[in-house]
Design an enzyme around this catalytic site. Structure first.
Site, short mmCIF file in Angstrom:
data_model
loop_
_atom_site.label_atom_id
_atom_site.label_comp_id
_atom_site.label_asym_id
_atom_site.label_seq_id
_atom_site.Cartn_x
_atom_site.Cartn_y
_atom_site.Cartn_z
N ALA A 151 -16.58 3.68 -4.20
CA ALA A 151 -17.17 2.43 -3.72
C ALA A 151 -18.63 2.65 -3.27
CB ALA A 151 -16.32 1.88 -2.58
N LYS A 171 0.87 -1.20 0.00
CA LYS A 171 0.00 0.00 0.00
C LYS A 171 0.90 1.23 0.00
CE LYS A 171 -4.40 1.11 0.11
NZ LYS A 171 -5.55 0.37 -0.40
N GLY A 200 -18.32 7.99 -2.25
CA GLY A 200 -17.28 8.14 -3.28
C GLY A 200 -17.42 7.03 -4.29
P1 NAD Z 1 -13.29 7.92 -2.65
O1 NAD Z 1 -12.22 8.91 -2.46
O2 NAD Z 1 -13.84 7.74 -4.01
O3 NAD Z 1 -14.53 8.22 -1.68
C1 NAD Z 1 -14.41 8.38 -0.32
C2 NAD Z 1 -15.72 8.98 0.19
O4 NAD Z 1 -15.71 8.99 1.62
C3 NAD Z 1 -15.95 10.42 -0.26
O5 NAD Z 1 -17.28 10.59 -0.65
C4 NAD Z 1 -15.68 11.24 1.00
O6 NAD Z 1 -16.40 12.45 1.06
C5 NAD Z 1 -16.15 10.26 2.06
N1 NAD Z 1 -15.60 10.54 3.39
C6 NAD Z 1 -14.35 10.95 3.71
N2 NAD Z 1 -14.27 11.12 5.05
C7 NAD Z 1 -15.49 10.78 5.55
C8 NAD Z 1 -16.02 10.73 6.85
N3 NAD Z 1 -15.29 11.07 7.91
N4 NAD Z 1 -17.31 10.34 7.00
C9 NAD Z 1 -18.07 9.99 5.94
N5 NAD Z 1 -17.61 10.02 4.68
C10 NAD Z 1 -16.33 10.40 4.49
O7 NAD Z 1 -12.71 6.55 -2.06
P2 NAD Z 1 -13.13 5.07 -2.40
O8 NAD Z 1 -12.21 4.58 -3.44
O9 NAD Z 1 -14.58 4.97 -2.60
O10 NAD Z 1 -12.71 4.33 -1.04
C11 NAD Z 1 -13.57 4.30 0.10
C12 NAD Z 1 -13.12 3.16 1.00
O11 NAD Z 1 -13.15 1.95 0.25
C13 NAD Z 1 -11.71 3.29 1.54
O12 NAD Z 1 -11.62 2.70 2.81
C14 NAD Z 1 -10.90 2.45 0.55
O13 NAD Z 1 -9.67 1.99 1.10
C15 NAD Z 1 -11.88 1.32 0.32
N6 NAD Z 1 -11.61 0.59 -0.91
C16 NAD Z 1 -11.73 1.20 -2.13
C17 NAD Z 1 -11.43 0.47 -3.26
C18 NAD Z 1 -11.58 1.05 -4.64
O14 NAD Z 1 -11.32 0.32 -5.61
N7 NAD Z 1 -12.00 2.28 -4.80
C19 NAD Z 1 -11.03 -0.87 -3.16
C20 NAD Z 1 -10.96 -1.46 -1.90
C21 NAD Z 1 -11.25 -0.71 -0.77
#
Ligand code: NAD
Length: 438
Positions: free
Chosen positions: A244, A128, A242
């Protein structure tokens, strides 16, 4: 106060402080990852030598990037890459750009990546990366310089057969494209499999952008079957709108007729017991940068949102949101953890006792890395699959991983997080033994 009284008062204060420290929950992400590993080793009976061999990354790199900002000022950023375990194949893991990024978080996320690739049984290890920054305050030019600088610093340590980065929170396909281009400039030949989550014209995979949500939905479908409950018309709450979170809301709404009653982002949450249209929420966020203020919804805080009565709760933002403090107030049948590390070990215990079915993070959100693996494979062959082919293969991988997890949890009479750890540890340890590392 006499000297004796002062001494006794001081002792009482020290005792009280120690008691308070013991009482408060440790929310340090890497300590949590290590505690989970320790608990899983204990359940299976692995000894302390095995725990020690698995409890730290193989390599951890800290870098510094100094660059000129648009206003002419100089700014220095701190970045990291944690390469946790390579026994099962090239290491794999996203790059997060966030103001709260830290060494501890990157290490924890790299450990979870190791267990994730093992849990879904794809031939990769775990890594990571991250940079402490706030991309929301940066211009496109600044983001590009930061992306290219990160790769220049790490070019010798990454590669399709070494360590393959991908997007995570606040990074996206465009940032991956700049990173791939910088790597190819350095090595002076094409190497699309050095990075995944790329835009389609540069060798990305069909379905990659929705793959985390799609994979999560396959596990939710299986969990609903196990509980004998109909997803159609069920109430869903999503924290984090976001990549996911917004996709999982749309898929559950479109494919299963779920009622999305609340969603949130970093600025707060919105609620409508009759259901929120997930597309309208996404469009509102696109226009205003937040879901808050969507017509026909009531505002609520992220804390209130987690405690809403619902069938399915989906944390899809950041870590440590379900803790000792609020676990007993969670009121749902299934928690599907699309976020990494949303639940602490103390909260796990409470949720298990309450009979809530948790689909743990490194199983539930493994769809992203699985389609990243498909992207690497397609990149090697320069032969690309259709979205239908990608999702059929993803369904097979996720369903198999979910079923094996539940089997282990039942066998060891534990919750699904430990069930998933037990499978992953067995696979990683077996690979390390075969290589002669243990
Ligand atoms: P992203 O940046 O697209 O979205 C994150 C979202 O979370 C945003 O809407 C943001 O406003 C919101 N956010 C931030 N702080 C917050 C809080 N304190 N309370 C509520 N909402 C909050 O990120 P993503 O890619 O969707 O990732 C989200 C989670 O999923 C993370 O933990 C990431 O590690 C995990 N994840 C993502 C992927 C992927 O492929 N995108 C894969 C595996 C795991």
């Amino acid at each position: 106060m006499s000297e004796t009284e002062q001494n006794s008062f001081r002792k009482r204060i020290i005792k009280l402080t120690i008691k308070l420290i013991k009482m408060s929950e440790n929310l340090d992400p890497f300590s949590i990852a290590q505690q989970q590993l320790y608990n899983a080793c204990k359940i299976v009976g692995y000894d302390s030598d095995i725990y020690n061999a698995l409890s730290e990354p193989e390599r951890f790199v800290q870098i510094k990037i100094t660059m000129k900002m648009d206003d002419g000022s100089l700014k220095t950023f701190q970045g990291f890459r944690s390469q946790y375990n390579s026994a099962r194949g090239p290491m794999k893991g996203g790059i997060r750009w966030h103001p709260d990024e830290s060494a501890s978080l990157v290490k924890a996320l790299s450990a979870w990546m190791t267990w994730k690739t093992a849990c879904v049984d794809i031939p990769l290890g775990g890594a990571k990366g991250g940079i402490i920054c706030n991309p929301k305050e940066m211009s496109n030019r600044e983001l590009e310089i930061l992306a290219r600088s990160y790769i220049r610093q790490l070019a010798d340590l990454i590669g399709p057969s070494i360590d393959v980065p991908a997007p995570d929170v606040y990074t996206n396909p465009q940032i991956m494209a700049w990173m791939m281009d910088e790597y190819e400039k350095i090595i002076r030949h094409h190497s699309p499999s050095v990075i995944t989550g790329k835009p389609l014209p540069l060798g990305g995979s069909a379905g990659r952008s929705i793959s985390t949500a799609k994979g999560g939905v396959f596990t939710i479908r299986e969990a609903a079957k196990d509980l004998d409950f109909n997803l159609n018309g069920s109430d869903v709450v999503v924290q984090g709108y976001g990549n996911a979170g917004s996709w999982v809301a749309k898929i559950l709404h479109d494919d299963f007729g779920c009622n999305i009653i609340a969603v949130s982002d970093s600025r707060g949450g919105i609620y409508n017991e009759n259901g929120i249209n997930p597309y309208e929420a996404a469009n509102h966020k696109e226009r205003t940068s937040t879901v808050v203020g969507l017509k026909g919804t009531k505002e609520l805080s992220n804390e209130e949102l987690l405690e809403l009565e619902c069938d399915l709760l989906i944390p899809a933002a950041l870590e440590n949101v379900i803790t000792r403090e609020n676990a007993d107030k969670i009121n749902c049948k299934i928690i599907a953890e699309l976020a990494n590390g949303p639940t602490t070990p103390d909260a796990d215990k409470t949720l298990f006792e309450k009979g809530i079915l948790v689909i743990p993070d490194f199983l539930c959100n493994a769809g992203g890395v699985t389609v990243s693996y498909f992207e690497m494979v397609q990149g090697y062959y320069r032969y690309f699959w259709t979205e239908t082919e990608v999702f059929e293969a993803l369904d097979r991988v996720m369903t198999r991983a979910y079923r094996s997890t539940v089997k282990q949890s039942k066998k060891f009479n534990t919750h699904n997080r430990m069930g998933a750890y037990i499978i992953s540890l067995e696979r990683v340890i077996n690979a390390m033994r075969l290589r002669g590392w243990l």
